[in-house]
Design an enzyme around this catalytic site. Structure first.
Site, PDB file in Angstrom:
ATOM      1  N   ASP A  83       0.817  -1.212   0.000  1.00  0.00           N
ATOM      2  CA  ASP A  83       0.000   0.000   0.000  1.00  0.00           C
ATOM      3  C   ASP A  83       0.856   1.271   0.000  1.00  0.00           C
ATOM      4  O   ASP A  83       1.823   1.374   0.749  1.00  0.00           O
ATOM      5  CB  ASP A  83      -0.894  -0.015   1.248  1.00  0.00           C
ATOM      6  CG  ASP A  83      -2.057   0.939   1.152  1.00  0.00           C
ATOM      7  OD1 ASP A  83      -2.582   1.127   0.037  1.00  0.00           O
ATOM      8  OD2 ASP A  83      -2.451   1.485   2.193  1.00  0.00           O
ATOM      9  N   HIS A  84       0.492   2.214  -0.863  1.00  0.00           N
ATOM     10  CA  HIS A  84       1.134   3.540  -0.918  1.00  0.00           C
ATOM     11  C   HIS A  84       2.628   3.457  -1.224  1.00  0.00           C
ATOM     12  O   HIS A  84       3.428   4.193  -0.630  1.00  0.00           O
ATOM     13  CB  HIS A  84       0.923   4.299   0.395  1.00  0.00           C
ATOM     14  CG  HIS A  84      -0.460   4.853   0.566  1.00  0.00           C
ATOM     15  ND1 HIS A  84      -0.955   5.881  -0.200  1.00  0.00           N
ATOM     16  CD2 HIS A  84      -1.445   4.517   1.426  1.00  0.00           C
ATOM     17  CE1 HIS A  84      -2.191   6.158   0.183  1.00  0.00           C
ATOM     18  NE2 HIS A  84      -2.522   5.334   1.165  1.00  0.00           N
ATOM     19  N   GLU A 135      -3.912   6.310  -7.109  1.00  0.00           N
ATOM     20  CA  GLU A 135      -4.641   7.406  -6.484  1.00  0.00           C
ATOM     21  C   GLU A 135      -4.464   8.663  -7.315  1.00  0.00           C
ATOM     22  O   GLU A 135      -3.345   9.006  -7.718  1.00  0.00           O
ATOM     23  CB  GLU A 135      -4.125   7.639  -5.060  1.00  0.00           C
ATOM     24  CG  GLU A 135      -4.897   8.678  -4.284  1.00  0.00           C
ATOM     25  CD  GLU A 135      -4.455   8.740  -2.823  1.00  0.00           C
ATOM     26  OE1 GLU A 135      -4.067   9.820  -2.381  1.00  0.00           O
ATOM     27  OE2 GLU A 135      -4.492   7.688  -2.158  1.00  0.00           O
ATOM     28  N   HIS A 177      -7.067   9.884   6.227  1.00  0.00           N
ATOM     29  CA  HIS A 177      -6.230   8.940   6.954  1.00  0.00           C
ATOM     30  C   HIS A 177      -6.074   9.352   8.417  1.00  0.00           C
ATOM     31  O   HIS A 177      -6.179  10.520   8.765  1.00  0.00           O
ATOM     32  CB  HIS A 177      -4.833   8.869   6.328  1.00  0.00           C
ATOM     33  CG  HIS A 177      -4.806   8.280   4.954  1.00  0.00           C
ATOM     34  ND1 HIS A 177      -4.848   9.041   3.820  1.00  0.00           N
ATOM     35  CD2 HIS A 177      -4.746   6.996   4.534  1.00  0.00           C
ATOM     36  CE1 HIS A 177      -4.791   8.261   2.744  1.00  0.00           C
ATOM     37  NE2 HIS A 177      -4.728   7.009   3.164  1.00  0.00           N
ATOM     38  N   GLY A 206      -8.722   5.735   4.466  1.00  0.00           N
ATOM     39  CA  GLY A 206      -9.204   6.464   5.629  1.00  0.00           C
ATOM     40  C   GLY A 206     -10.520   5.951   6.169  1.00  0.00           C
ATOM     41  O   GLY A 206     -11.270   6.688   6.812  1.00  0.00           O
ATOM     42  N   ASN A 227     -10.305   0.161   2.955  1.00  0.00           N
ATOM     43  CA  ASN A 227      -9.029   0.021   3.660  1.00  0.00           C
ATOM     44  C   ASN A 227      -9.178   0.446   5.121  1.00  0.00           C
ATOM     45  O   ASN A 227      -9.672   1.541   5.402  1.00  0.00           O
ATOM     46  CB  ASN A 227      -7.968   0.904   3.008  1.00  0.00           C
ATOM     47  CG  ASN A 227      -7.533   0.406   1.644  1.00  0.00           C
ATOM     48  OD1 ASN A 227      -8.105  -0.526   1.095  1.00  0.00           O
ATOM     49  ND2 ASN A 227      -6.507   1.022   1.103  1.00  0.00           N
TER      50      ASN A 227
END
Length: 277
Positions: A83-84, A135, A177, A206, A227
């Site tokens: 993730d990210h 994103e 988030h 978030g 998520n």
């Protein structure tokens, strides 16, 4: 059992109109707790490892290998997601190690650079049958690039998906988030518009700051992948805090980590049965 492709979990949830829940693994105890909940409920889920968590552990591989082992040793239908991530070398190493999906996050870059970098890594991942999330813009809470009032533009989102070939898109619809209270109110009309406009599933980051009823409504409006991270850390540390306060002489961390792990399992199971069944 072998890992389940993230695409199969997300696609099945989208077709059924339920949530595909993805929970962040912070350390071994949370990973064990999440897997136990999947086994108890029989509902598949995604185990996620974030860039922040990788930085905390000083590298990706130890936690990724442990998470992959937990998933592969389980009879539940589990996938492992990164993730990210922004480092192409880290993305490639994680995929080669066995991760079944990745969020390629170049949302800090100008639009054209985001498109170029995302498209390049998406093509590489697709050659290896790996699901890619991205994103557009930035969900709040990670440096303030998007405040609560900022929303994803449907036309720009469609152009981005078409230009990059991503399999899912994280969108800004009112969540943030790292929220500690579940008070966020989401833009359900925008979610419906985005769901109808885009050919790929929508992802809500978030989600820990969103109440159950609000999450159920946004799923009904067209959101798919949900998520969750901060909610689990809040539950875990809450139990640890209570036990340490009750027994100042407690020194064996296992004595408080075991009930904390059980509390996380119960919370994940509750969320799975209410949102993902």
């Amino acid at each position: 059992m072998p890992l389940v492709p993230t695409a199969s979990i997300v696609d099945a949830a989208r077709a059924a109109g339920v949530g595909a829940l993805a929970f962040n693994v912070i350390h071994l105890e949370t990973g064990e707790a999440i897997v136990a909940a999947a086994e108890e409920t029989g509902i598949p889920l995604v185990l996620q490892i974030s860039k922040n968590c990788i930085d905390y552990h000083g590298g990706m591989m130890p936690l990724l290998r442990a998470t992959l082992a937990l998933a592969e040793d389980s009879a539940a239908g589990l996938s492992v997601h990164l993730d990210h991530l922004t480092d192409p070398d880290m993305i490639r190493a994680g995929v080669e190690a066995g991760a079944r999906s990745v969020m390629v996050d170049y949302s800090d870059l100008p639009y054209e650079e985001n498109v170029r970098a995302t498209a390049e890594l998406t093509a590489w991942c697709h050659e290896r049958e790996v699901f890619v999330e991205a994103e557009l813009g930035k969900v709040g809470g990670k440096g303030g690039a998007h405040a609560f009032g900022v929303r994803t533009d449907p036309d720009e989102a469609l152009a981005f998906v078409q230009a990059t070939g991503v399999d899912a898109l994280a969108v800004a619809v009112g969540s943030s988030h790292r929220m500690r209270e579940r008070t966020a109110v989401l833009d359900k009309d925008l979610v419906t518009t985005l769901s109808e406009a885009l050919p790929v599933p929508l992802v809500l980051h978030g989600s820990s700051g969103v109440a159950d009823e609000e999450l159920a409504q946004v799923i009904a409006a067209g959101m798919t992948k949900i998520n969750i991270s901060s909610r689990l850390t809040t539950v875990f540390t809450g139990v640890v805090r209570e036990m340490l306060a009750a027994d100042p002489d407690l020194t064996d961390s296992r004595k408080c980590f075991e009930p904390a792990r059980r509390a996380v399992t119960d919370e994940v199971a509750r969320l799975l049965t209410s949102l993902g069944a």
